[in-house]
Write a protein that holds these residues in place. Structure first.
Motif, mmCIF file in Angstrom:
data_model
loop_
_atom_site.group_PDB
_atom_site.id
_atom_site.type_symbol
_atom_site.label_atom_id
_atom_site.label_comp_id
_atom_site.label_asym_id
_atom_site.label_seq_id
_atom_site.Cartn_x
_atom_site.Cartn_y
_atom_site.Cartn_z
ATOM 1 N N ILE A 357 -2.206 129.550 29.209
ATOM 2 C CA ILE A 357 -0.816 129.663 28.769
ATOM 3 C C ILE A 357 0.139 129.403 29.926
ATOM 4 O O ILE A 357 1.113 128.648 29.804
ATOM 5 C CB ILE A 357 -0.571 131.056 28.158
ATOM 6 C CG1 ILE A 357 -1.312 131.195 26.826
ATOM 7 C CG2 ILE A 357 0.932 131.309 27.958
ATOM 8 C CD1 ILE A 357 -1.263 132.586 26.242
ATOM 9 N N LEU A 358 -0.142 129.999 31.064
ATOM 10 C CA LEU A 358 0.738 129.822 32.225
ATOM 11 C C LEU A 358 0.733 128.390 32.732
ATOM 12 O O LEU A 358 1.771 127.850 33.111
ATOM 13 C CB LEU A 358 0.324 130.792 33.337
ATOM 14 C CG LEU A 358 0.615 132.268 33.070
ATOM 15 C CD1 LEU A 358 0.026 133.140 34.168
ATOM 16 C CD2 LEU A 358 2.120 132.514 32.943
ATOM 17 N N LEU A 359 -0.439 127.753 32.749
ATOM 18 C CA LEU A 359 -0.508 126.362 33.206
ATOM 19 C C LEU A 359 0.226 125.432 32.251
ATOM 20 O O LEU A 359 0.960 124.537 32.689
ATOM 21 C CB LEU A 359 -1.965 125.926 33.358
ATOM 22 C CG LEU A 359 -2.707 126.462 34.582
ATOM 23 C CD1 LEU A 359 -4.179 126.076 34.529
ATOM 24 C CD2 LEU A 359 -2.067 125.923 35.871
ATOM 25 N N ALA A 405 7.762 126.736 25.182
ATOM 26 C CA ALA A 405 8.487 127.670 26.051
ATOM 27 C C ALA A 405 8.785 127.042 27.403
ATOM 28 O O ALA A 405 9.888 127.167 27.933
ATOM 29 C CB ALA A 405 7.667 128.947 26.223
ATOM 30 N N GLY A 406 7.811 126.361 27.973
ATOM 31 C CA GLY A 406 8.029 125.720 29.264
ATOM 32 C C GLY A 406 9.067 124.615 29.197
ATOM 33 O O GLY A 406 9.917 124.476 30.101
ATOM 34 N N ALA A 407 9.031 123.820 28.124
ATOM 35 C CA ALA A 407 9.984 122.709 27.983
ATOM 36 C C ALA A 407 11.415 123.202 27.821
ATOM 37 O O ALA A 407 12.361 122.434 28.007
ATOM 38 C CB ALA A 407 9.588 121.836 26.794
ATOM 39 N N LEU A 408 11.580 124.468 27.470
ATOM 40 C CA LEU A 408 12.906 125.046 27.297
ATOM 41 C C LEU A 408 13.537 125.467 28.615
ATOM 42 O O LEU A 408 14.755 125.666 28.696
ATOM 43 C CB LEU A 408 12.775 126.265 26.374
ATOM 44 C CG LEU A 408 14.019 126.937 25.833
ATOM 45 C CD1 LEU A 408 14.858 125.965 25.011
ATOM 46 C CD2 LEU A 408 13.628 128.141 24.987
ATOM 47 N N ILE A 446 11.208 134.937 28.357
ATOM 48 C CA ILE A 446 11.050 135.989 27.356
ATOM 49 C C ILE A 446 9.982 135.615 26.336
ATOM 50 O O ILE A 446 9.251 136.474 25.820
ATOM 51 C CB ILE A 446 12.402 136.270 26.672
ATOM 52 C CG1 ILE A 446 13.331 137.014 27.638
ATOM 53 C CG2 ILE A 446 12.228 137.062 25.384
ATOM 54 C CD1 ILE A 446 14.758 137.154 27.144
ATOM 55 N N ALA A 447 9.864 134.346 26.034
ATOM 56 C CA ALA A 447 8.873 133.904 25.045
ATOM 57 C C ALA A 447 7.439 134.110 25.518
ATOM 58 O O ALA A 447 6.529 134.263 24.687
ATOM 59 C CB ALA A 447 9.096 132.429 24.710
ATOM 60 N N LEU A 448 7.212 134.116 26.837
ATOM 61 C CA LEU A 448 5.837 134.178 27.353
ATOM 62 C C LEU A 448 5.071 135.423 26.909
ATOM 63 O O LEU A 448 3.949 135.293 26.390
ATOM 64 C CB LEU A 448 5.850 134.066 28.879
ATOM 65 C CG LEU A 448 5.865 132.648 29.448
ATOM 66 C CD1 LEU A 448 5.977 132.683 30.967
ATOM 67 C CD2 LEU A 448 4.612 131.886 29.027
ATOM 68 N N PHE A 452 1.700 135.546 24.636
ATOM 69 C CA PHE A 452 0.488 136.263 25.015
ATOM 70 C C PHE A 452 0.016 137.168 23.874
ATOM 71 O O PHE A 452 -1.168 137.243 23.571
ATOM 72 C CB PHE A 452 0.726 137.102 26.266
ATOM 73 C CG PHE A 452 0.784 136.318 27.549
ATOM 74 C CD1 PHE A 452 -0.189 135.370 27.830
ATOM 75 C CD2 PHE A 452 1.793 136.520 28.464
ATOM 76 C CE1 PHE A 452 -0.156 134.644 29.017
ATOM 77 C CE2 PHE A 452 1.853 135.789 29.646
ATOM 78 C CZ PHE A 452 0.873 134.843 29.918
ATOM 79 N N ALA A 453 0.976 137.865 23.236
ATOM 80 C CA ALA A 453 0.606 138.743 22.128
ATOM 81 C C ALA A 453 0.060 137.934 20.948
ATOM 82 O O ALA A 453 -0.923 138.332 20.308
ATOM 83 C CB ALA A 453 1.835 139.554 21.690
#
Length: 458
Positions: A357-359, A405-408, A446-448, A452-453
């Motif tokens: 997810i982080l990558l 989320a990253g693209a935002l 905030i979306a991260l 994860f959940a």
């Protein structure tokens, strides 16, 4: 060596877009050509992958984008968004309006054409802002940002969402269900956190608000025309608009159809008819047909034709940039870069899902920071990660949400949306940084934890 080729290609695309101001579509095609030739695919092989990748992504999302653009054009022409927000203002009051506006725009009006949404939402935000106090314009501008752009990357039929789903092979029904969990919650929490920051003293009206004279004159003219129209209009005097609950049906019905198909499939109760009804292309066509009929009945042939024409004007560019994103993904898939990236995204240190997810978030965030386009960053990141998706232990929909989320992250001054936002909301450059760049950064982060959940149940 392929890592070097890919790095040079991405840097070249970025430089073409932000330094030489070359159109993203042309830049992505040049990058695809360069990478294919450098990787040894040959002239014919490179062109075959570019054309094949374009065709594949168009088969996935082409009709969806076209139908979605036209639905949006007709709904905007029928003033559905304007009337909805006005009703919310009466119902909820000014204090709750930023939350309601962000949630509604994210969940009910996730736009493929964000510029149109911004044009229509900004007057509503400016008119409501004085009721929220000295930082009212900052709060409403932040709500507009969260409402438009969070929906754009998380909720079907937002272009970023549809493109990511297509490139990663995620069923749109699945993307819709999880996007509706992540998107509205992210938008509301972002508005909450942003409001707390503004109340702490970040927003300075004298420095952060800077409406142009033309904007003020246009608002005054609109108010006069509205007052004059209310004074002279009578029953049946010219074209009207449908009642708000009816005007929302072209959005609500397709979403219900897609969700129904997804739920039935998840329950193992799908049938050929259910699959047909829940097919996203058919569902959006039903929405388009409904919007067209409503518009013709209530607004007449001329205004309906004008709305359709505006929708068609925007479709070509959107389809091209989406298609060449598929081309880049196809070229990458044809090289051995997939094996190398697969090693980067493989399970590591007992936390494979978290690392993945982080990558995925980081790849998209870096691309967006460099390129300045949410859609291009999302498409490019999905094109890079898509070929190695089968090697990951993470559900494709979770990877797609992480890319969104990253693209935002941190939309800023290298985006034309930034300057359009500044002008339409009547804020200064510093005001846009506080209500657009800061808000997209907050929403991205905030979306991260929410993603994860979601990964625990996806």
């Amino acid at each position: 060596m392929i890592i070097l080729y890919a790095t040079v290609t991405i840097l070249a695309v970025v430089l073409l877009i932000i330094v030489l101001d070359v159109d993203p579509m042309i830049s992505l095609v040049l990058g695809s050509l360069g990478l294919g030739l450098a990787a040894g695919l040959g002239f014919a092989g490179t062109l075959e992958e570019i054309v094949g990748g374009f065709g594949s992504i168009m088969a996935e999302v082409g009709l969806l984008i076209g139908f979605g653009v036209l639905i949006g054009a007709l709904l905007f022409s029928m003033q559905a968004l304007q009337r909805l927000v006005a009703g919310l203002l009466r119902l909820l009051g000014a204090t709750r309006l930023p939350y309601a506006m962000a949630a509604v725009m994210t969940s009910l009006f996730p736009s493929i054409y964000v510029d149109v949404q911004l044009v229509l939402a900004s007057p509503l935000a400016r008119s409501a802002a004085p009721r929220l106090g000295p930082h009212g314009l900052g709060r409403m501008s932040g709500a507009v940002t969260a409402g438009i752009l969070v929906g754009y990357v998380f909720v079907v039929p937002g272009l970023g969402t549809v493109s990511i789903a297509g490139l990663l092979g995620v069923p749109l029904g699945t993307m819709l269900v999880y996007g509706l969990l992540v998107g509205p919650l992210t938008a509301v929490l972002t508005v909450l956190v942003h409001g707390l920051i503004l109340r702490a003293g970040l927003w300075n009206p004298e420095r952060d608000e800077d409406p142009s004279e033309s904007l003020l004159e246009a608002e005054a003219l609109a108010e006069r025309e509205a007052a004059d129209g209310a004074a002279v209009a009578g029953p049946g005097s010219g074209p009207g608009v449908p009642p708000l609950p009816v005007a929302l049906l072209p959005v609500l019905v397709p979403l219900a159809m897609i969700a129904f198909g997804a739920v039935m499939d998840a329950l193992g109760a799908s049938t050929p008819f259910v699959a047909f009804v829940g097919d996203p292309a058919f569902a959006l066509f039903v929405g388009l047909l409904g919007a067209f009929v409503l518009s013709r009945v209530t607004m007449g042939r001329r205004r309906t034709g004008e709305a359709i024409e505006k929708g068609f004007d925007t479709t070509g560019q959107i389809l091209l940039i989406t298609g060449v994103g598929g081309s880049l993904g196809a070229v990458i898939a044809a090289t051995d870069l997939a094996d190398v990236l697969g090693g980067l995204f493989s399970a590591d240190q007992g936390a494979p899902v978290a690392v993945t997810i982080l990558l995925a978030w980081l790849v998209a965030a870096v691309l967006h920071l460099a390129i300045g386009s949410i859609s291009v960053a999302a498409i490019a990141a999905a094109g890079i990660i898509g070929p190695v998706l089968g090697q990951l232990d993470t559900a494709p929909v979770v990877v797609g949400l992480a890319i969104g989320a990253g693209a935002l992250f941190a939309l800023h001054v290298n985006s034309n949306f930034f300057w359009m936002f500044q002008s339409l909301l009547g804020v200064s450059t510093s005001g846009a940084l506080k209500s657009l760049t800061l808000v997209t950064s907050l929403a991205s982060v905030i979306a991260l934890p929410i993603i994860f959940a979601v990964s625990l149940v996806a």
